[in-house]
Design a protein around this motif. Sequence first.
Motif, short mmCIF file in Angstrom:
data_model
loop_
_atom_site.label_atom_id
_atom_site.label_comp_id
_atom_site.label_asym_id
_atom_site.label_seq_id
_atom_site.Cartn_x
_atom_site.Cartn_y
_atom_site.Cartn_z
N ARG A 96 0.83 -1.20 0.00
CA ARG A 96 0.00 0.00 0.00
C ARG A 96 0.87 1.26 0.00
NH1 ARG A 96 -4.08 0.08 4.83
NH2 ARG A 96 -2.25 0.82 6.00
N MET A 97 1.95 1.24 0.76
CA MET A 97 2.87 2.38 0.80
C MET A 97 3.48 2.63 -0.57
SD MET A 97 6.42 2.76 3.00
CE MET A 97 7.18 1.36 2.14
N VAL A 98 3.97 1.58 -1.21
CA VAL A 98 4.59 1.72 -2.53
C VAL A 98 3.56 2.20 -3.55
CG1 VAL A 98 5.66 0.47 -4.44
CG2 VAL A 98 6.41 0.05 -2.10
N ALA A 99 2.34 1.68 -3.49
CA ALA A 99 1.29 2.09 -4.42
C ALA A 99 0.98 3.57 -4.27
CB ALA A 99 0.03 1.26 -4.20
N GLU A 100 0.99 4.06 -3.04
CA GLU A 100 0.71 5.48 -2.81
C GLU A 100 1.82 6.34 -3.36
OE1 GLU A 100 -1.63 6.94 0.73
OE2 GLU A 100 0.41 7.51 1.32
N VAL A 101 3.06 5.91 -3.16
CA VAL A 101 4.20 6.65 -3.71
C VAL A 101 4.12 6.68 -5.24
CG1 VAL A 101 6.70 6.52 -4.07
CG2 VAL A 101 5.76 6.28 -1.76
N MET A 102 3.81 5.56 -5.83
CA MET A 102 3.69 5.50 -7.30
C MET A 102 2.58 6.41 -7.79
SD MET A 102 6.09 3.39 -8.29
CE MET A 102 5.67 2.66 -9.88
N ALA A 103 1.47 6.48 -7.05
CA ALA A 103 0.35 7.34 -7.45
C ALA A 103 0.75 8.80 -7.42
CB ALA A 103 -0.85 7.09 -6.53
N VAL A 104 1.50 9.21 -6.39
CA VAL A 104 1.95 10.59 -6.29
C VAL A 104 2.91 10.92 -7.43
CG1 VAL A 104 3.30 12.21 -4.89
CG2 VAL A 104 1.58 10.76 -3.81
N LEU A 105 3.83 10.00 -7.73
CA LEU A 105 4.76 10.23 -8.84
C LEU A 105 4.01 10.32 -10.17
CD1 LEU A 105 7.62 7.77 -7.81
CD2 LEU A 105 7.70 10.26 -7.73
N TRP A 106 3.00 9.46 -10.34
CA TRP A 106 2.22 9.50 -11.58
C TRP A 106 1.47 10.83 -11.69
CZ3 TRP A 106 -2.72 10.07 -13.40
CH2 TRP A 106 -2.94 9.66 -14.71
N ASN A 107 0.87 11.29 -10.60
CA ASN A 107 0.15 12.57 -10.63
C ASN A 107 1.09 13.73 -10.95
OD1 ASN A 107 -2.42 11.61 -10.08
ND2 ASN A 107 -2.12 11.69 -7.86
N ARG A 108 2.29 13.66 -10.42
CA ARG A 108 3.27 14.71 -10.72
C ARG A 108 3.64 14.69 -12.19
NH1 ARG A 108 8.61 16.00 -11.11
NH2 ARG A 108 9.32 17.85 -9.97
N GLU A 109 3.86 13.47 -12.72
CA GLU A 109 4.21 13.33 -14.13
C GLU A 109 3.08 13.82 -15.03
OE1 GLU A 109 7.06 12.34 -17.01
OE2 GLU A 109 7.20 12.40 -14.83
N ALA A 110 1.84 13.60 -14.58
CA ALA A 110 0.68 14.02 -15.38
C ALA A 110 0.39 15.50 -15.25
CB ALA A 110 -0.54 13.21 -14.94
N GLY A 111 1.13 16.22 -14.40
CA GLY A 111 0.94 17.66 -14.28
C GLY A 111 -0.14 18.07 -13.32
N ARG A 112 -0.55 17.17 -12.44
CA ARG A 112 -1.63 17.51 -11.51
C ARG A 112 -1.15 18.40 -10.36
NH1 ARG A 112 -4.69 11.65 -11.65
NH2 ARG A 112 -5.61 11.96 -13.71
N TYR A 113 0.16 18.41 -10.14
CA TYR A 113 0.72 19.41 -9.23
C TYR A 113 1.34 20.47 -10.14
CZ TYR A 113 0.40 15.21 -6.35
OH TYR A 113 -0.04 14.07 -5.73
N ALA A 114 0.46 21.17 -10.85
CA ALA A 114 0.90 21.93 -12.02
C ALA A 114 1.60 23.22 -11.67
CB ALA A 114 -0.31 22.25 -12.89
N PRO A 115 2.74 23.50 -12.32
CA PRO A 115 3.35 24.83 -12.22
C PRO A 115 2.53 25.84 -13.01
CG PRO A 115 4.57 23.46 -13.75
CD PRO A 115 3.53 22.58 -13.13
N ALA A 116 2.92 27.08 -12.96
CA ALA A 116 2.13 28.17 -13.54
C ALA A 116 1.85 27.98 -15.03
CB ALA A 116 2.84 29.50 -13.31
N ARG A 117 2.80 27.38 -15.76
CA ARG A 117 2.60 27.27 -17.21
C ARG A 117 1.45 26.31 -17.55
NH1 ARG A 117 7.25 24.46 -16.05
NH2 ARG A 117 7.37 22.27 -16.69
N TYR A 118 1.08 25.45 -16.59
CA TYR A 118 -0.04 24.55 -16.82
C TYR A 118 -1.35 25.13 -16.30
CZ TYR A 118 3.48 21.01 -17.85
OH TYR A 118 4.53 20.32 -18.40
N ALA A 119 -1.25 26.14 -15.45
CA ALA A 119 -2.46 26.74 -14.90
C ALA A 119 -2.30 28.27 -14.92
CB ALA A 119 -2.70 26.24 -13.48
#
Length: 289
Positions: A259-282
Amino acid sequence: MDIVDFLRSRHGAATTKMLYAAGFTRRALARAVKEGVMSRLHRGVYVTRDADPDIVTAFRANGKLTCVSAARFYRLWTLHEGEQLHLSCGTGLARRRVLHHGQCPHPDHPYLPVAGVADVLLHAMRCLPELESLVMVQSAVSQALLTTKFLESKMPGNRNGKLRAILDLVLPRADSLLEVLAHTHFRRAGLRVQMHAEVPGVGEVDCLINECLIVELDGGTHLEGKQVKKDHYRNNAGLRGGLVSLHYYYADVVYHPQRMVAEVMAVLWNREAGRYAPARYAPGWVPPS
């Protein structure tokens, strides 16, 4: 030091030879037995009423505690103690709730019926599940009791390949068993892991994953008020530097690693997808400077 204090300093049991070497006379031993402060377990061994039961069992069996049963005498980390007592006995006779191990060719504990740390670890690596033996080896290496190179020299040949693979998981430095376990789980998930990484503005963190995600492994002290405040400020500093932080506890790392590893992978995937978007994405969310 009187005879009872001496015995208690040795977990409540000692051989006649040790007692004589410490300066106690035959008369002193007889008097202590008569007064009931100790008793003779069998020829050559004396015990107090509150003697450590595992030590007593080892003396009674003319054996040595080893594997996970010996870990506490060297302050080695363990995940599970188990119900069976692990002994190396010269007779090899079957005993209830006792798991017998092989001989102990390396120097024993200096005064207890306990195998030497080298034999304890070699027995553990052959007996216990991989991660359980890994934390014991890591603890011994971290205390400089021996080296992985020494252990590797004791496991030659192809038949010991799986055991040598355990040594590849040992870290140069680990401050807790959580660190070596987390490192193993993250590495096996294909992640890039830096342990004890220095992060500008934050300081040393437990894990830095893929150069962008901080993972902190929190023990009991992290629940204290001052430490909680310090951790929150460190999280803030990490976010200012563009790094997200996750925190995990003993139960997460030991009992729920998937479960810990899955959560880490989910956060990395969200970052890669731009969901923690810098200004140029929002555009427009940052006020003009």
